[in-house]
Write a protein that holds these residues in place. Sequence first.
Motif, PDB file in Angstrom:
ATOM      1  N   SER A 155     -87.049  21.681  22.907  1.00  0.00           N
ATOM      2  CA  SER A 155     -85.973  20.753  22.541  1.00  0.00           C
ATOM      3  C   SER A 155     -84.896  21.450  21.727  1.00  0.00           C
ATOM      4  CB  SER A 155     -86.536  19.571  21.735  1.00  0.00           C
ATOM      5  OG  SER A 155     -85.475  18.766  21.240  1.00  0.00           O
ATOM      6  N   PRO A 156     -83.659  21.524  22.237  1.00  0.00           N
ATOM      7  CA  PRO A 156     -82.574  22.156  21.471  1.00  0.00           C
ATOM      8  C   PRO A 156     -82.288  21.448  20.152  1.00  0.00           C
ATOM      9  CG  PRO A 156     -81.944  21.876  23.777  1.00  0.00           C
ATOM     10  CD  PRO A 156     -83.219  21.108  23.577  1.00  0.00           C
ATOM     11  N   ALA A 157     -82.554  20.142  20.068  1.00  0.00           N
ATOM     12  CA  ALA A 157     -82.260  19.395  18.844  1.00  0.00           C
ATOM     13  C   ALA A 157     -83.082  19.892  17.660  1.00  0.00           C
ATOM     14  CB  ALA A 157     -82.519  17.903  19.062  1.00  0.00           C
ATOM     15  N   GLN A 158     -84.203  20.554  17.929  1.00  0.00           N
ATOM     16  CA  GLN A 158     -85.098  20.995  16.855  1.00  0.00           C
ATOM     17  C   GLN A 158     -84.774  22.394  16.342  1.00  0.00           C
ATOM     18  OE1 GLN A 158     -88.696  20.527  19.066  1.00  0.00           O
ATOM     19  NE2 GLN A 158     -88.656  18.292  18.961  1.00  0.00           N
ATOM     20  N   ILE A 159     -83.828  23.083  16.976  1.00  0.00           N
ATOM     21  CA  ILE A 159     -83.507  24.456  16.567  1.00  0.00           C
ATOM     22  C   ILE A 159     -83.083  24.532  15.105  1.00  0.00           C
ATOM     23  CG2 ILE A 159     -81.902  26.371  16.935  1.00  0.00           C
ATOM     24  CD1 ILE A 159     -81.956  25.772  19.899  1.00  0.00           C
ATOM     25  N   PRO A 160     -82.137  23.683  14.625  1.00  0.00           N
ATOM     26  CA  PRO A 160     -81.711  23.817  13.220  1.00  0.00           C
ATOM     27  C   PRO A 160     -82.850  23.614  12.217  1.00  0.00           C
ATOM     28  CG  PRO A 160     -80.140  22.484  14.454  1.00  0.00           C
ATOM     29  CD  PRO A 160     -81.334  22.656  15.330  1.00  0.00           C
ATOM     30  N   LEU A 161     -83.819  22.763  12.534  1.00  0.00           N
ATOM     31  CA  LEU A 161     -84.944  22.571  11.622  1.00  0.00           C
ATOM     32  C   LEU A 161     -85.719  23.870  11.438  1.00  0.00           C
ATOM     33  CD1 LEU A 161     -86.428  19.138  12.796  1.00  0.00           C
ATOM     34  CD2 LEU A 161     -85.077  19.576  10.734  1.00  0.00           C
ATOM     35  N   LEU A 162     -85.987  24.565  12.535  1.00  0.00           N
ATOM     36  CA  LEU A 162     -86.768  25.793  12.466  1.00  0.00           C
ATOM     37  C   LEU A 162     -85.962  26.929  11.843  1.00  0.00           C
ATOM     38  CD1 LEU A 162     -88.521  25.542  15.944  1.00  0.00           C
ATOM     39  CD2 LEU A 162     -89.562  25.177  13.706  1.00  0.00           C
ATOM     40  N   GLN A 163     -84.675  26.984  12.169  1.00  0.00           N
ATOM     41  CA  GLN A 163     -83.856  28.064  11.632  1.00  0.00           C
ATOM     42  C   GLN A 163     -83.552  27.893  10.151  1.00  0.00           C
ATOM     43  OE1 GLN A 163     -80.538  28.247  14.439  1.00  0.00           O
ATOM     44  NE2 GLN A 163     -81.504  29.982  15.456  1.00  0.00           N
ATOM     45  N   SER A 164     -83.904  26.735   9.584  1.00  0.00           N
ATOM     46  CA  SER A 164     -83.758  26.564   8.135  1.00  0.00           C
ATOM     47  C   SER A 164     -84.863  27.262   7.360  1.00  0.00           C
ATOM     48  CB  SER A 164     -83.751  25.068   7.786  1.00  0.00           C
ATOM     49  OG  SER A 164     -85.063  24.509   7.855  1.00  0.00           O
ATOM     50  N   LEU A 165     -85.903  27.714   8.066  1.00  0.00           N
ATOM     51  CA  LEU A 165     -87.058  28.311   7.402  1.00  0.00           C
ATOM     52  C   LEU A 165     -86.850  29.807   7.177  1.00  0.00           C
ATOM     53  CD1 LEU A 165     -89.817  26.582   9.540  1.00  0.00           C
ATOM     54  CD2 LEU A 165     -89.181  26.003   7.193  1.00  0.00           C
TER      55      LEU A 165
END
Length: 325
Positions: free
Chosen positions: A56-66
């Motif tokens: 899911s592309p929508a979840q990319i920013p959540l993971l890249q915040s780590l």
Amino acid sequence: MLGTSQPKRMPLAADTRRILVVRLNKRLGNILFLTPMLRSLSASLPEARIDLVIQSPAQIPLLQSLPGVGQVYIQKNGLFSLFGLLRRIRRERYDLAIDPTGNSASNRLGMALSGARQRLGFANKDQWLPLTHAAGRSQSRHQALQAVELLTGAIAEPDIECFDTLAVFPDNDARDAADQVWQRTVSQQATPGGPVIGFFARATGRKQLPRHWWQAWIIAMRAAAPEATLVEILPGDDAQPVSVELPHVAIKPLTELAAFMARCDQFVAADSGPMHLAAAAGVPTVGLFQATSPRDYAPLGQSCLSLEGKRVTPELTARTLAARI
């Protein structure tokens, strides 16, 4: 005969710098379940870059915040897209590939085709992939904690610094956008100095509590904590709120939604992606479980708790939240 049926706890290669995690799933909760493992990897291998493959592309920013997370690949439908993604991945020459679950054929296949020189996963009688590092059966039933136990069970060196809570870290832009929504929708109606309790009244299948349950909870909540402001999180702009009298918002970007939730004093929801997102945002969260078990899916965060089975009543839920204010 060629797979991995027994655990193999081995040191990682000293030059392990490029790590690929394969988690081919679209569910928000399942992706958030990766965050304790990703934080554990980053803290234990601070010089490594961690890339992921998700759906899911929508979840990319959540993971890249780590911390430590670099590229997040999206596996799209279609053979042409799949082969293109595999070429990109193999060009990276990953030092380590990880399948964080023990039951996904897609994860295993992606790890097998990654070309990584080390492969880490769970050992079992159905594990057909030869692994260089393999953990045995985990002690926890919770998928997020299983992924951390995978690291400690399969990696002898370096020592693994373990995290046991979900986490996301919205950036300044997400927090600014959430603040603007908060000012428009909550600040005008909130009781000065009173707590704000967010809630999400949706879930999938049998996990969802009926609309009348939430209406009864609102009444019970007003009686138990009249100073509290209730704010409903909606799944989309066209969704109907439980009560039009209460503040309600629909925020599509997940990092903005996490930043908005982080401003709440408490959050309550049935087992769902937003429940886990609230816990990851650092909100004390009460999870409501009727069709699933908190042993498998509890919200993992500071001051989070779960109500299960017959305890999931509007009145007890309201009293539980009121006691935590």
